[in-house]
Write an enzyme that holds these catalytic residues in place. Structure first.
Site, PDB file in Angstrom:
ATOM      1  N   SER A  85       0.817  -1.211   0.000  1.00  0.00           N
ATOM      2  CA  SER A  85       0.000   0.000   0.000  1.00  0.00           C
ATOM      3  C   SER A  85       0.856   1.268   0.000  1.00  0.00           C
ATOM      4  O   SER A  85       1.872   1.360   0.680  1.00  0.00           O
ATOM      5  CB  SER A  85      -0.899   0.014   1.237  1.00  0.00           C
ATOM      6  OG  SER A  85      -1.540   1.264   1.328  1.00  0.00           O
ATOM      7  N   THR A 144      -9.339  -0.815   3.131  1.00  0.00           N
ATOM      8  CA  THR A 144      -9.168  -1.249   1.745  1.00  0.00           C
ATOM      9  C   THR A 144      -9.605  -2.691   1.569  1.00  0.00           C
ATOM     10  O   THR A 144     -10.177  -3.291   2.492  1.00  0.00           O
ATOM     11  CB  THR A 144      -7.717  -0.982   1.271  1.00  0.00           C
ATOM     12  OG1 THR A 144      -7.664  -1.204  -0.142  1.00  0.00           O
ATOM     13  CG2 THR A 144      -6.691  -1.878   1.955  1.00  0.00           C
ATOM     14  N   GLY A 158      -4.031   8.086 -12.855  1.00  0.00           N
ATOM     15  CA  GLY A 158      -4.567   7.381 -11.688  1.00  0.00           C
ATOM     16  C   GLY A 158      -3.980   7.837 -10.366  1.00  0.00           C
ATOM     17  O   GLY A 158      -4.676   7.850  -9.348  1.00  0.00           O
ATOM     18  N   GLY A 167     -16.215   0.111 -16.933  1.00  0.00           N
ATOM     19  CA  GLY A 167     -16.124  -0.700 -15.724  1.00  0.00           C
ATOM     20  C   GLY A 167     -17.298  -0.396 -14.811  1.00  0.00           C
ATOM     21  O   GLY A 167     -17.895   0.692 -14.898  1.00  0.00           O
ATOM     22  N   LYS A 190     -14.054  -3.086   2.492  1.00  0.00           N
ATOM     23  CA  LYS A 190     -14.796  -1.829   2.286  1.00  0.00           C
ATOM     24  C   LYS A 190     -16.295  -1.989   2.554  1.00  0.00           C
ATOM     25  O   LYS A 190     -16.965  -1.041   2.930  1.00  0.00           O
ATOM     26  CB  LYS A 190     -14.574  -1.303   0.864  1.00  0.00           C
ATOM     27  CG  LYS A 190     -13.183  -0.715   0.658  1.00  0.00           C
ATOM     28  CD  LYS A 190     -13.049  -0.081  -0.718  1.00  0.00           C
ATOM     29  CE  LYS A 190     -11.655   0.504  -0.909  1.00  0.00           C
ATOM     30  NZ  LYS A 190     -11.523   1.235  -2.171  1.00  0.00           N
TER      31      LYS A 190
END
Ligand code: ATR
Length: 280
Positions: free
Chosen positions: A13, A60, A241, A126, A64
């Protein structure tokens, strides 16, 4: 100030790096620790975490949605989406929110404010958790036309069914999206296709893209996906991103501290970090 992240696995992460930089920029002393919780011990470890009295924490994959029964309250957007990535401690009460979509929209507003100043037609590629958050946040940002292209139609329908009523949406196959991509001012790719180590892949080639379209990819490893590279060659304006990643963190940090940080310097730092040019 004690902050952290829960998830499994979370070894790679970027959140600790980002939040430690945010604390440094805000001149706050504190810690941001990883709490890697195995799914078999989730309930017990959450009870222990509550005793730790964290100021707040991020959530995460894969928690979630699973975190929701353990919360004392939720912001309306997180409740509508059914997913929480940020928990704040309000006098011992855990309150959940979702900063993914808001972070995306805030980073887009900084880079391309014109998107929100005109009647903009959006193609969202998506229909997973990330797409859902972005759909709601774009709708809250005043966008009224958001079409969804997804491999499986039912997931896209699921988003449109619970979405705000002022948004008009059509559901497209990926082939239809490829063909009609030139009808949109903003294209947002939200699937995992093209993520390392499969960076040679892309959802489809943006061959028919009109120049000046804003094209966004929420994948940040690699920094510039094949989809973005090819969109750039077609004259598109690019949104990366890592900008969403940074701004969802900035917004989480704001919910915990009240500090609204400017992402510009941090964006460059994160870009360098991802390029491997700086170290932790
Ligand atoms: P996240 O929470 O990160 O958005 P997710 O909920 O697992 O992740 O959603 C993944 C999205 O990527 C979905 O839209 C999925 O399409 P389906 O709904 O048809 O499963 C899409 N996706 C994943 N792999 C894909 C692939 N190889 N080709 C096309 N779409 C893909």
């Amino acid at each position: 100030m004690k902050l952290g992240l829960i998830g499994y696995p979370i070894g790679h992460s970027l959140s600790p790096w980002i939040h430690r930089r945010l604390m440094a920029h805000a001149d706050i002393n504190g810690s941001y620790n990883l709490y890697e919780i195995h799914p078999d011990t989730f309930s017990d470890q959450l009870a222990e975490l509550k005793q730790e009295g964290l100021t707040g924490f991020n959530v995460t994959v894969p928690y979630k949605e699973k975190i929701i029964p353990f919360l004392d309250g939720m912001d309306s957007e997180a409740a509508a989406i059914g997913a929480v990535n940020t928990v704040r401690n309000e006098n011992g009460q855990w309150i959940g929110s979702n900063t993914d979509g808001t972070g995306f929209v805030q980073s887009l507003q900084i880079a391309y404010p014109d998107i929100f100043q005109s009647d903009c037609s959006v193609l969202l590629i998506g229909a997973g958790g990330a797409a859902k958050g972005i759909y709601f946040a774009l709708a809250n940002g005043g966008i009224t036309e958001i079409d969804i292209a997804n491999r499986s139609r039912d997931k896209a329908e699921g988003i449109v069914d619970i979405g705000p009523s002022h948004v008009r949406s059509r559901i497209l196959s990926l082939t239809e999206a490829e063909e009609h991509i030139n009808s949109y001012q903003l294209v947002v790719h939200t699937t995992v296709v093209g993520m390392n180590p499969h960076h040679e892949n892309q959802i489809f080639a943006p061959t028919r893209l009109a120049s000046n379209t804003v094209v966004s990819d929420i994948v940040y490893r690699p920094l510039e996906t094949r989809f973005l590279q090819e969109a750039k060659q077609k004259g598109a304006r690019i949104h990366y991103g890592h900008e969403m990643l940074l701004h969802q963190a900035i917004y989480s940090f704001y919910t915990w501290t009240g500090h609204k940080l400017d992402g510009r310097t941090l964006s460059q730092e994160l870009e360098q970090y991802l390029k491997g040019e700086t170290s932790c």
